[in-house]
Enzyme design. Structure first.
Site, short mmCIF file in Angstrom:
data_model
loop_
_atom_site.label_atom_id
_atom_site.label_comp_id
_atom_site.label_asym_id
_atom_site.label_seq_id
_atom_site.Cartn_x
_atom_site.Cartn_y
_atom_site.Cartn_z
N GLU A 118 0.84 -1.19 0.00
CA GLU A 118 0.00 0.00 0.00
C GLU A 118 0.88 1.24 0.00
O GLU A 118 1.74 1.41 0.85
CB GLU A 118 -0.92 0.00 1.22
CG GLU A 118 -1.75 1.27 1.38
CD GLU A 118 -2.58 1.61 0.16
OE1 GLU A 118 -2.38 2.71 -0.40
OE2 GLU A 118 -3.42 0.78 -0.23
N GLY A 123 -7.24 1.43 3.74
CA GLY A 123 -8.65 1.79 3.61
C GLY A 123 -8.96 2.47 2.30
O GLY A 123 -10.13 2.53 1.89
N GLY A 269 -21.86 17.70 -12.39
CA GLY A 269 -22.23 16.29 -12.30
C GLY A 269 -23.30 16.07 -11.25
O GLY A 269 -23.20 16.57 -10.13
N ILE A 273 -22.18 11.33 -6.07
CA ILE A 273 -21.30 12.25 -5.34
C ILE A 273 -21.89 13.65 -5.31
O ILE A 273 -21.97 14.29 -4.26
CB ILE A 273 -19.89 12.26 -5.97
CG1 ILE A 273 -19.25 10.88 -5.87
CG2 ILE A 273 -19.01 13.30 -5.29
CD1 ILE A 273 -17.92 10.76 -6.62
N LEU A 275 -25.05 14.59 -5.76
CA LEU A 275 -26.29 14.65 -4.98
C LEU A 275 -26.01 14.66 -3.48
O LEU A 275 -26.64 15.42 -2.72
CB LEU A 275 -27.18 13.45 -5.32
CG LEU A 275 -27.93 13.53 -6.65
CD1 LEU A 275 -28.63 12.22 -6.94
CD2 LEU A 275 -28.96 14.67 -6.62
N GLU A 292 -25.03 19.72 -15.63
CA GLU A 292 -25.10 18.34 -16.13
C GLU A 292 -25.04 18.31 -17.64
O GLU A 292 -25.76 19.05 -18.32
CB GLU A 292 -26.40 17.69 -15.63
CG GLU A 292 -26.63 16.27 -16.09
CD GLU A 292 -25.50 15.34 -15.68
OE1 GLU A 292 -24.86 14.77 -16.59
OE2 GLU A 292 -25.25 15.19 -14.46
N MET A 419 -17.89 0.30 -10.03
CA MET A 419 -17.02 1.13 -9.21
C MET A 419 -17.68 1.51 -7.88
O MET A 419 -18.03 2.67 -7.62
CB MET A 419 -16.56 2.35 -10.00
CG MET A 419 -15.75 1.97 -11.23
SD MET A 419 -15.21 3.35 -12.25
CE MET A 419 -13.85 4.00 -11.27
N HIS A 422 -18.13 -1.87 -1.96
CA HIS A 422 -18.56 -3.22 -1.60
C HIS A 422 -18.50 -4.17 -2.78
O HIS A 422 -18.34 -5.38 -2.59
CB HIS A 422 -19.97 -3.19 -0.99
CG HIS A 422 -20.97 -2.41 -1.78
ND1 HIS A 422 -21.06 -1.04 -1.72
CD2 HIS A 422 -21.92 -2.80 -2.65
CE1 HIS A 422 -22.03 -0.63 -2.50
NE2 HIS A 422 -22.57 -1.68 -3.09
N HIS A 549 -44.02 -6.25 12.15
CA HIS A 549 -44.93 -5.10 12.07
C HIS A 549 -44.87 -4.34 13.39
O HIS A 549 -44.88 -4.94 14.46
CB HIS A 549 -46.35 -5.57 11.80
CG HIS A 549 -47.34 -4.45 11.81
ND1 HIS A 549 -47.48 -3.56 10.76
CD2 HIS A 549 -48.24 -4.07 12.76
CE1 HIS A 549 -48.42 -2.68 11.06
NE2 HIS A 549 -48.90 -2.96 12.26
#
Length: 584
Positions: A118, A123, A269, A273, A275, A292, A419, A422, A549
């Site tokens: 690394e 991370g 954009g 990211i 938003l 945009e 991309m 997870h 419930h």
């Protein structure tokens, strides 16, 4: 290498095609007979076991003696050559973001001697400059937004005074969270015996890596490994004509530091990211303008969900947008003294249409792979024109000839398949499975995604538009089921009834093609749908699942029950039997 059951352990020496010397013993474990019987059905593997490990091991497998899954993993790893004594490591992982970390943990679980190279922070982007600190900013700003919404609180009988915040305190919360998570990840690797080498990795050949840092003579070296995994991640993409100064014109890397709060921010954009940062900035008092290139904002969203998102996330807030235009030139300013100048060009005609002056500009135009300097040419491979490393479905790096490069894999943002952090972790686990000889292919349509705005947006699979295109090509009919948060008791108790869920599925088979949710805790709710897709469950089968419930999970319960499939699922006999036994 060491592979263990409960209490007793077996030891398999050597690797590759070399004949093992001595006797191997397998002791009884808890895993059961099923994996062993499955292995026995594989005649080729049984023959290999007898040749490689001796008749005693094969007999042990036949009798079901041993820690089943561990024994099978041991034999398959040995068959693949893991543990070969002439390599420093079984697995070397270049890069330790979420993907590299996930791969390392799984490698250790399979008994593989593992190391990581690394060159920056343990991370990677997610923990240090992405997912984790951004969620801290969203959590803090979300609380501020909620406490400032006097009408919402008054409806629940709550009265509050003026609400203020400390910008540096909010920023410190994000920085501290990133630091804590980074430390946790590093400690988990060290505790498991994973060696961490500092530097930027470069191939010498497909078993040898040299590493180091520019200008540093105190770190660096070379090492060998049976298998190597590339997990170098990505960096923010900055379009031509935009100069980043890190203060008034910046990427998400800089924005997460929250060094100041501009009065007016242009965001280039309107994806995840953009938003999320619009959510943060407007909660902290900024005005936002989206720029945009395509003719609508949130271009990657399902159209119906995008329209609802616009009504809940854009229209009620201090946000406007310019669509169909490119920011072809952005000149930095000086906070409080000189504005940022943004030249807008029509996307289709390429003609200059306007010049905006704002206090700051966030460039949120996506990310590009960080794959330069890996020395891929030394292993007969190269990146594509966008910089991604081509891989097979098994995460094997593909050479210039289109065939897998032996013993080299690539996961995460560096391969461009999906991309998301997870997704990188899932790909890392998949790569290790293939390394130890258990063929595995990740279904990327089962990988969920989320936008952590208030309310959240989450999905798995296709948009309705994509599903209809596929249906037209493959000649099948799709069904669409919808439900609203306004019908959910828990959402109404929270006075958070704005939101909906929709499912797109095949009418003939009930195959789930996509599920979209916008509403309270959508990012948590989506996993029931994504796990169903991963396990090949039809939407009709999900109708028999029981949800507590009153909970938000009943949004999906109602959604699945609204679906109409030509061939409804049958309740499996064993499920009925278990129900009867419980009643008895």
């Amino acid at each position: 290498r060491r592979y263990g059951g409960q209490g007793d352990e077996q030891c398999v020496e050597g690797g590759g095609g070399a004949r093992r010397q001595g006797r191997a013993r397998i002791f009884r474990g808890r895993a059961g007979l099923a994996p062993l019987q499955a292995a026995e059905e594989d005649g080729q593997l049984r023959g290999d076991l007898e040749r490689e490990l001796g008749e005693g091991v094969a007999t042990g497998l036949h009798r079901g003696e041993g820690a089943a899954e561990a024994a099978l993993a041991a034999c398959q790893a040995a068959k693949n050559g893991a543990g070969k004594s002439n390599y420093d490591y079984d697995v070397c992982i270049i890069g330790c973001g979420v993907g590299g970390h996930g791969a390392a943990l799984h490698a250790v679980q399979q008994g593989l001697k593992t190391c990581i190279i690394e060159g920056h922070d343990i991370g990677g982007t997610c923990v240090n400059r992405g997912c984790v600190p951004s969620k801290a900013l969203l959590a803090a700003s979300g609380r501020i937004r909620e406490m400032q919404n006097e009408m919402h609180l008054k409806a629940m009988g709550i009265q509050v005074g003026s609400v203020s915040f400390d910008r540096q305190g909010v920023a410190d919360h994000a920085n501290q969270l990133a630091s804590n998570i980074q430390g946790n990840l590093k400690n988990s690797l060290v505790a498991l015996g994973v060696d961490i080498h500092t530097g930027m990795g470069k191939f010498v050949d497909n078993h040898t890596i040299e590493y180091g840092l520019p200008g540093r003579v105190d770190v660096g070296g070379s090492l060998t490994a049976r298998d190597i995994i590339i997990a170098t991640g990505s960096v923010p993409f900055v379009p031509p004509g935009i100069k980043i100064d890190g203060k008034t014109v910046f990427t998400s890397d800089h924005a997460l530091k929250l060094e100041w709060i501009p009065d007016w921010v242009a965001i280039i954009g309107s994806g995840y990211i953009g938003l999320e940062f619009s959510d943060v900035y407007t909660a902290l008092g900024s005005e936002v303008t989206f720029i945009e290139a395509v003719d609508k904002i949130m271009p990657g969203f399902d159209n119906e969900i995008a329209r609802l998102a616009q009504r809940t996330l854009i229209t009620p807030r201090n946000i406007d947008f310019r669509t169909g235009v490119l920011a072809t030139s952005v000149k930095a300013g000086v906070p409080g003294v000189k504005p940022v100048e943004i030249e807008l060009t029509d996307f289709k005609t390429k003609e200059k249409v306007d010049v905006m002056e704002v206090d700051a500009c966030l460039v949120a135009t996506g990310r590009v792979p960080f794959t330069q300097g890996l020395g891929l040419d030394r292993i007969g491979a190269e990146t594509d024109r966008r910089g991604f490393v081509p891989v097979s479905d098994k995460m094997e790096v593909l050479g210039k000839n289109g065939k897998p490069v032996p013993n080299v894999y690539c996961i995460g943002d560096a391969n461009g398949k999906y991309m998301l952090a997870h997704a990188a972790s899932a790909q890392g686990i998949s790569a290790i499975e293939n390394i130890v000889g258990r063929s595995h292919v990740l279904n990327h349509l089962s990988v969920p995604a989320a936008c952590f705005t208030h309310p959240e947006v989450a999905f798995v699979g296709l948009t309705e538009e994509q599903a209809r295109e596929r249906a037209e090509e493959e000649k099948f009919e799709i069904g669409v089921a919808k439900t609203s948060f306004k019908a959910n008791s828990k959402a109404l108790a929270e006075l958070e009834g704005d939101g909906m869920a929709k499912a797109i599925y095949r009418k003939d088979t009930g195959e789930i093609l996509g599920v979209w949710i916008i509403g309270l805790h959508a990012a948590d709710l989506i996993h029931e749908a994504s796990n169903a897709v991963a396990n090949g469950m039809s939407i009709a089968e999900l109708k028999f699942c029981v949800h507590a419930h009153p909970t938000l999970s009943e949004v999906l319960d109602e959604l699945f029950k609204h679906a109409e499939v030509d061939r409804p699922a049958e309740v499996k006999p064993k499920t009925v039997a278990k129900t009867v036994a419980t009643k008895a």
